[in-house]
Scaffold this motif. Structure first.
Motif, PDB file in Angstrom:
ATOM      1  N   GLY A  90      43.900  27.318  13.207  1.00 45.68           N
ATOM      2  CA  GLY A  90      43.816  28.771  12.486  1.00 45.68           C
ATOM      3  C   GLY A  90      43.064  28.448  11.089  1.00 45.68           C
ATOM      4  N   VAL A  91      42.541  29.440  10.634  1.00 44.19           N
ATOM      5  CA  VAL A  91      41.659  29.715   9.485  1.00 44.19           C
ATOM      6  C   VAL A  91      42.508  29.067   8.240  1.00 44.19           C
ATOM      7  N   GLU A  92      43.729  29.072   8.239  1.00 43.74           N
ATOM      8  CA  GLU A  92      44.453  28.915   7.144  1.00 43.74           C
ATOM      9  C   GLU A  92      44.573  27.267   7.065  1.00 43.74           C
ATOM     10  N   ARG A  93      44.475  26.567   8.104  1.00 38.77           N
ATOM     11  CA  ARG A  93      44.582  25.036   7.796  1.00 38.77           C
ATOM     12  C   ARG A  93      43.353  24.265   8.500  1.00 38.77           C
ATOM     13  N   ALA A  94      42.314  24.764   8.135  1.00 37.08           N
ATOM     14  CA  ALA A  94      41.085  24.060   8.486  1.00 37.08           C
ATOM     15  C   ALA A  94      40.044  24.209   7.507  1.00 37.08           C
ATOM     16  N   MET A  95      39.335  23.151   7.475  1.00 39.14           N
ATOM     17  CA  MET A  95      38.458  23.122   6.116  1.00 39.14           C
ATOM     18  C   MET A  95      36.973  22.397   6.485  1.00 39.14           C
ATOM     19  N   PHE A  96      35.964  22.741   6.040  1.00 40.70           N
ATOM     20  CA  PHE A  96      34.784  22.265   6.399  1.00 40.70           C
ATOM     21  C   PHE A  96      34.686  20.945   5.328  1.00 40.70           C
ATOM     22  N   ALA A  97      33.841  20.039   5.462  1.00 33.72           N
ATOM     23  CA  ALA A  97      33.578  18.937   4.778  1.00 33.72           C
ATOM     24  C   ALA A  97      32.230  17.942   5.301  1.00 33.72           C
ATOM     25  N   SER A  98      31.736  17.393   4.411  1.00 35.09           N
ATOM     26  CA  SER A  98      30.313  16.906   4.886  1.00 35.09           C
ATOM     27  C   SER A  98      30.107  15.479   5.363  1.00 35.09           C
ATOM     28  N   ASN A  99      31.346  14.624   4.784  1.00 34.12           N
ATOM     29  CA  ASN A  99      31.233  13.314   5.113  1.00 34.12           C
ATOM     30  C   ASN A  99      29.841  12.471   4.630  1.00 34.12           C
ATOM     31  N   PHE A 100      29.688  13.107   3.487  1.00 31.92           N
ATOM     32  CA  PHE A 100      28.336  12.248   3.117  1.00 31.92           C
ATOM     33  C   PHE A 100      28.703  11.169   2.216  1.00 31.92           C
ATOM     34  N   PRO A 101      27.811  10.054   2.155  1.00 31.16           N
ATOM     35  CA  PRO A 101      26.542   9.932   2.719  1.00 31.16           C
ATOM     36  C   PRO A 101      26.560   9.559   4.175  1.00 31.16           C
ATOM     37  N   VAL A 102      27.590   9.316   4.622  1.00 28.55           N
ATOM     38  CA  VAL A 102      27.692   8.891   6.262  1.00 28.55           C
ATOM     39  C   VAL A 102      26.848   9.837   7.114  1.00 28.55           C
ATOM     40  N   ASP A 103      27.159  11.312   6.870  1.00 28.43           N
ATOM     41  CA  ASP A 103      26.262  12.005   7.922  1.00 28.43           C
ATOM     42  C   ASP A 103      24.903  12.154   7.665  1.00 28.43           C
ATOM     43  N   ARG A 104      24.640  11.900   6.183  1.00 28.58           N
ATOM     44  CA  ARG A 104      23.158  11.918   5.773  1.00 28.58           C
ATOM     45  C   ARG A 104      22.313  11.147   6.722  1.00 28.58           C
ATOM     46  N   LEU A 105      22.865  10.213   7.458  1.00 29.09           N
ATOM     47  CA  LEU A 105      22.066   9.575   8.486  1.00 29.09           C
ATOM     48  C   LEU A 105      21.335  10.662   9.347  1.00 29.09           C
ATOM     49  N   PHE A 106      21.855  11.597   9.596  1.00 31.91           N
ATOM     50  CA  PHE A 106      21.508  12.456  10.671  1.00 31.91           C
ATOM     51  C   PHE A 106      21.150  13.728  10.428  1.00 31.91           C
ATOM     52  N   GLY A 107      21.034  14.075   9.138  1.00 26.68           N
ATOM     53  CA  GLY A 107      20.681  15.456   8.621  1.00 26.68           C
ATOM     54  C   GLY A 107      20.970  15.639   7.184  1.00 26.68           C
ATOM     55  N   SER A 108      20.384  16.537   6.549  1.00 23.96           N
ATOM     56  CA  SER A 108      20.417  16.876   5.097  1.00 23.96           C
ATOM     57  C   SER A 108      21.743  17.584   4.818  1.00 23.96           C
ATOM     58  N   TYR A 109      22.126  17.583   3.585  1.00 20.37           N
ATOM     59  CA  TYR A 109      23.590  18.131   3.126  1.00 20.37           C
ATOM     60  C   TYR A 109      23.129  19.622   3.442  1.00 20.37           C
TER      61      TYR A 109
END
Length: 297
Positions: free
Chosen positions: A245-264
């Motif tokens: 549900g939208v009340e218990r999910a949140m977005f996050a970047s995991n940077f800089p690890v995910d920076r290996l595969f795209g920009s912020y």
């Protein structure tokens, strides 16, 4: 576009020790050799582009296990600088709950103003390529005994594991209903080559979602999808939101690890594109409010 980024890492190789970056190698999550450089608050904010970073949650970066409290001390010193605007606003610190000194480590972490919780990586997998720790910590009596101390310090627990461990984790969450759990990286669906692997992830996530004290971070997807596109991320993002549900999910970047595969900025805009049809209130929850509530920032 405003975000509260609920999963980032910082490190200073000049002043601190990170064993995994001393002789980094290549694994299923990418080429860690490309991460062997300082990554500081100014580096992250400098590459945010048109993303307005309101608040940050720092998750332990596999700092020297001999002194996990030093990482928290360093992060708090950053947050206390006037120019840092309180960033990182929340610290998820490292602890080995199986160790005899775990109570003392928890107490030390709790002495810092921005500490909100702890993480101990739990990932165990029969395939050595994917195995992180080689131990089933959740089954160990001393680990479980020390886990119960989190409530004393009002600490949350960042839950990094694989789908095969979710049934045990759900039992743990049910037995500690007053502790906030936050699943890392959308449950790390690593076994993607079979229907059984998908079902294990789907059913495990639903089991965890049945525990009202469990939330989830939609992050780290690029570790398993190095050439990601909006469309390749879409089913995992939507299934996770649908489950919790939208009340218990949140977005996050995991940077800089995910920076290996795209920009912020590209990553955050991909998330925004996937949930474009959501209401303003739902978007605020996914991008900001849920992280603020879970980490009390």
């Amino acid at each position: 576009m405003q975000v509260v980024d609920s999963h980032i890492h910082l490190w200073d190789l000049k002043t601190h020790r990170y064993p995994w970056l001393e002789n980094p190698g290549v694994s299923f999550v990418g080429d860690a050799r490309d991460l062997k450089h300082d990554y500081l608050l100014d580096d992250l904010l400098g590459e945010a582009g048109d993303i307005e970073v309101l608040k940050l949650v720092h998750v332990e970066a596999n700092h020297d296990p001999a002194d996990p409290v030093e990482e928290t001390r360093w992060l708090q010193s950053i947050a206390d600088r006037k120019e840092s605007r309180g960033l990182p606003n929340a610290i998820v610190a490292a602890v080995d709950l199986s160790a005899p000194n775990a109570p003392a480590v928890l107490e030390a972490h709790a002495s810092f103003a921005n500490t909100r919780g702890v993480r101990q990586i739990l990932n165990v997998h029969e395939n050595r390529l994917f195995d992180y720790v080689g131990r089933h910590f959740m089954r160990e009596p001393q680990w479980r005994e020390h886990f119960a101390l989190l409530r004393r310090y009002d600490m949350s627990f960042d839950l990094q594991l694989y789908p095969s461990q979710m049934e045990e984790a759900a039992a743990l969450a049910r037995s500690h209903g007053d502790t906030q759990f936050v699943i890392n990286h959308a449950g790390m669906f690593v076994d993607r080559s079979s229907v059984a692997g998908y079902r294990a992830w789907r059913d495990g996530m639903r089991l965890l979602a049945g525990c009202r004290n469990v939330a989830v971070k939609i992050s780290g997807l690029a570790m398993f999808d190095h050439r990601w596109t909006v469309e390749s991320l879409r089913p995992y993002v939507l299934e996770t939101i649908d489950t919790f549900g939208v009340e218990r999910a949140m977005f996050a970047s995991n940077f800089p690890v995910d920076r290996l595969f795209g920009s912020y900025a590209d990553l955050w805009h991909a998330y925004a594109s996937i949930v474009d049809g959501a209401s303003v209130t739902e978007k605020e929850a996914l991008f900001c409010r849920n992280a603020e509530r879970c980490y009390r920032i």
